[in-house]
Design a protein around this motif. Structure first.
Motif, PDB file in Angstrom:
ATOM      1  N   GLU A 115     -35.137  14.472 -25.748  1.00  0.00           N
ATOM      2  CA  GLU A 115     -35.039  14.427 -24.292  1.00  0.00           C
ATOM      3  C   GLU A 115     -36.408  14.182 -23.679  1.00  0.00           C
ATOM      4  O   GLU A 115     -37.412  14.698 -24.143  1.00  0.00           O
ATOM      5  N   GLU A 116     -36.435  13.396 -22.603  1.00  0.00           N
ATOM      6  CA  GLU A 116     -37.673  13.136 -21.874  1.00  0.00           C
ATOM      7  C   GLU A 116     -37.406  13.209 -20.382  1.00  0.00           C
ATOM      8  O   GLU A 116     -36.265  13.068 -19.939  1.00  0.00           O
ATOM      9  N   THR A 117     -38.452  13.437 -19.619  1.00  0.00           N
ATOM     10  CA  THR A 117     -38.340  13.445 -18.168  1.00  0.00           C
ATOM     11  C   THR A 117     -38.644  12.047 -17.654  1.00  0.00           C
ATOM     12  O   THR A 117     -39.634  11.435 -18.053  1.00  0.00           O
ATOM     13  N   VAL A 118     -37.789  11.531 -16.788  1.00  0.00           N
ATOM     14  CA  VAL A 118     -37.977  10.206 -16.205  1.00  0.00           C
ATOM     15  C   VAL A 118     -38.101  10.337 -14.694  1.00  0.00           C
ATOM     16  O   VAL A 118     -37.601  11.292 -14.097  1.00  0.00           O
ATOM     17  N   VAL A 119     -38.783   9.377 -14.095  1.00  0.00           N
ATOM     18  CA  VAL A 119     -39.006   9.370 -12.654  1.00  0.00           C
ATOM     19  C   VAL A 119     -38.241   8.205 -12.039  1.00  0.00           C
ATOM     20  O   VAL A 119     -38.347   7.070 -12.500  1.00  0.00           O
ATOM     21  N   PHE A 120     -37.473   8.505 -11.017  1.00  0.00           N
ATOM     22  CA  PHE A 120     -36.753   7.479 -10.275  1.00  0.00           C
ATOM     23  C   PHE A 120     -37.743   6.760  -9.354  1.00  0.00           C
ATOM     24  O   PHE A 120     -38.688   7.364  -8.846  1.00  0.00           O
ATOM     25  N   GLU A 121     -37.495   5.495  -9.126  1.00  0.00           N
ATOM     26  CA  GLU A 121     -38.318   4.686  -8.228  1.00  0.00           C
ATOM     27  C   GLU A 121     -37.687   4.735  -6.831  1.00  0.00           C
ATOM     28  O   GLU A 121     -36.465   4.636  -6.694  1.00  0.00           O
ATOM     29  N   CYS A 122     -38.505   4.877  -5.803  1.00  0.00           N
ATOM     30  CA  CYS A 122     -37.978   4.901  -4.437  1.00  0.00           C
ATOM     31  C   CYS A 122     -37.545   3.493  -4.039  1.00  0.00           C
ATOM     32  O   CYS A 122     -38.349   2.567  -4.028  1.00  0.00           O
ATOM     33  N   LYS A 123     -36.279   3.356  -3.735  1.00  0.00           N
ATOM     34  CA  LYS A 123     -35.754   2.077  -3.272  1.00  0.00           C
ATOM     35  C   LYS A 123     -35.881   2.001  -1.753  1.00  0.00           C
ATOM     36  O   LYS A 123     -36.102   0.950  -1.193  1.00  0.00           O
ATOM     37  N   SER A 124     -35.713   3.130  -1.114  1.00  0.00           N
ATOM     38  CA  SER A 124     -35.890   3.280   0.332  1.00  0.00           C
ATOM     39  C   SER A 124     -36.244   4.742   0.585  1.00  0.00           C
ATOM     40  O   SER A 124     -36.372   5.519  -0.354  1.00  0.00           O
ATOM     41  N   SER A 125     -36.347   5.106   1.845  1.00  0.00           N
ATOM     42  CA  SER A 125     -36.705   6.496   2.150  1.00  0.00           C
ATOM     43  C   SER A 125     -35.575   7.470   1.833  1.00  0.00           C
ATOM     44  O   SER A 125     -35.799   8.672   1.782  1.00  0.00           O
ATOM     45  N   ASN A 126     -34.368   6.950   1.596  1.00  0.00           N
ATOM     46  CA  ASN A 126     -33.251   7.849   1.281  1.00  0.00           C
ATOM     47  C   ASN A 126     -32.488   7.462   0.015  1.00  0.00           C
ATOM     48  O   ASN A 126     -31.352   7.868  -0.174  1.00  0.00           O
ATOM     49  N   SER A 127     -33.109   6.649  -0.857  1.00  0.00           N
ATOM     50  CA  SER A 127     -32.451   6.365  -2.134  1.00  0.00           C
ATOM     51  C   SER A 127     -33.479   6.125  -3.234  1.00  0.00           C
ATOM     52  O   SER A 127     -34.538   5.565  -3.005  1.00  0.00           O
ATOM     53  N   ALA A 128     -33.101   6.572  -4.426  1.00  0.00           N
ATOM     54  CA  ALA A 128     -33.959   6.453  -5.601  1.00  0.00           C
ATOM     55  C   ALA A 128     -33.180   5.747  -6.710  1.00  0.00           C
ATOM     56  O   ALA A 128     -31.963   5.896  -6.815  1.00  0.00           O
ATOM     57  N   VAL A 129     -33.909   4.974  -7.540  1.00  0.00           N
ATOM     58  CA  VAL A 129     -33.278   4.160  -8.575  1.00  0.00           C
ATOM     59  C   VAL A 129     -33.962   4.405  -9.912  1.00  0.00           C
ATOM     60  O   VAL A 129     -35.185   4.488  -9.989  1.00  0.00           O
ATOM     61  N   TYR A 130     -33.140   4.492 -10.958  1.00  0.00           N
ATOM     62  CA  TYR A 130     -33.668   4.531 -12.319  1.00  0.00           C
ATOM     63  C   TYR A 130     -32.872   3.540 -13.158  1.00  0.00           C
ATOM     64  O   TYR A 130     -31.639   3.501 -13.082  1.00  0.00           O
ATOM     65  N   ARG A 131     -33.577   2.727 -13.941  1.00  0.00           N
ATOM     66  CA  ARG A 131     -32.921   1.726 -14.804  1.00  0.00           C
ATOM     67  C   ARG A 131     -33.322   1.958 -16.253  1.00  0.00           C
ATOM     68  O   ARG A 131     -34.475   2.274 -16.538  1.00  0.00           O
ATOM     69  N   ILE A 132     -32.351   1.732 -17.136  1.00  0.00           N
ATOM     70  CA  ILE A 132     -32.641   1.794 -18.566  1.00  0.00           C
ATOM     71  C   ILE A 132     -31.814   0.719 -19.259  1.00  0.00           C
ATOM     72  O   ILE A 132     -30.599   0.618 -19.052  1.00  0.00           O
TER      73      ILE A 132
END
Length: 188
Positions: A115-132
């Motif tokens: 297991e690892e900790t991942v950081v979501f990228e801010c897409k806007s001020s009210n949404s975050a995105v993570y891709r794998i």
């Protein structure tokens, strides 16, 4: 009014209320984070009893097949498509206040690795995105305090995505040998 008429009205009214509720919940799930695409349920095109069931759509420009699963209660949408390199790409979009000074994090476990900790990228001020993206997924779990995603391999049709990707790459052959429209590969 006779008892039979009252009973019929009661049953009809109950059916109408249940159908309206299911229709509203189904519509709400199909419209949640729809990104302008026309989503349909995989197994039942109009109404699904399971609002977390898999949905499918085609991207407007490239006609690429995309699957998704939504969790309205946790404000999460999970998209799956193929990438240019043939990998499967999961995109997690979370409605959450987001800025670079306080990143949104989650714990990721993929293909039975540590297991690892991942950081979501801010897409806007009210949404975050993570891709794998990976060539194959045997296991995927992404967890945060306010959501839990665990890949159910029986729900997601990886073979259909791979087949569609292959057909788009070789659309001239398949267009000649099929009555259905096969769109050419037109992706960045």
């Amino acid at each position: 009014m006779s008892k039979l008429s009252k009973y019929f009205l009661l049953v009809s009214g109950s059916f109408l209320i249940i159908f309206t509720y299911l229709g509203f919940q189904s519509y709400r799930s199909l419209m949640f984070m729809n990104h302008g695409l026309q989503w349909l349920w995989i197994n039942s095109q109009f109404i699904s009893l399971d609002n977390t069931a898999i949905q499918s759509s085609r991207e407007s420009h490239s006609h690429q097949l995309i699957y998704r699963q939504v969790d309205i209660d946790h404000k999460l949408a999970v998209f799956l498509n193929t990438a240019n390199n043939g990998y499967f790409l999961f995109t997690f979009v979370k409605e959450v206040p987001c800025d670079s000074s306080s990143p949104y994090r989650a714990h990721l476990s993929v293909n039975d690795k540590a297991e690892e900790t991942v950081v979501f990228e801010c897409k806007s001020s009210n949404s975050a995105v993570y891709r794998i993206g990976k060539p194959a997924f045997s296991q995927l779990q992404l967890v945060n305090a306010d959501f839990h995603f665990e890949l159910d391999l029986d729900q997601w049709s990886f073979n259909s995505l791979k087949k569609d990707d292959y057909m788009q790459h070789n659309y001239q052959f398949f267009q000649k040998h099929s009555s259905e429209t096969i769109h050419p590969w037109e992706r960045d």
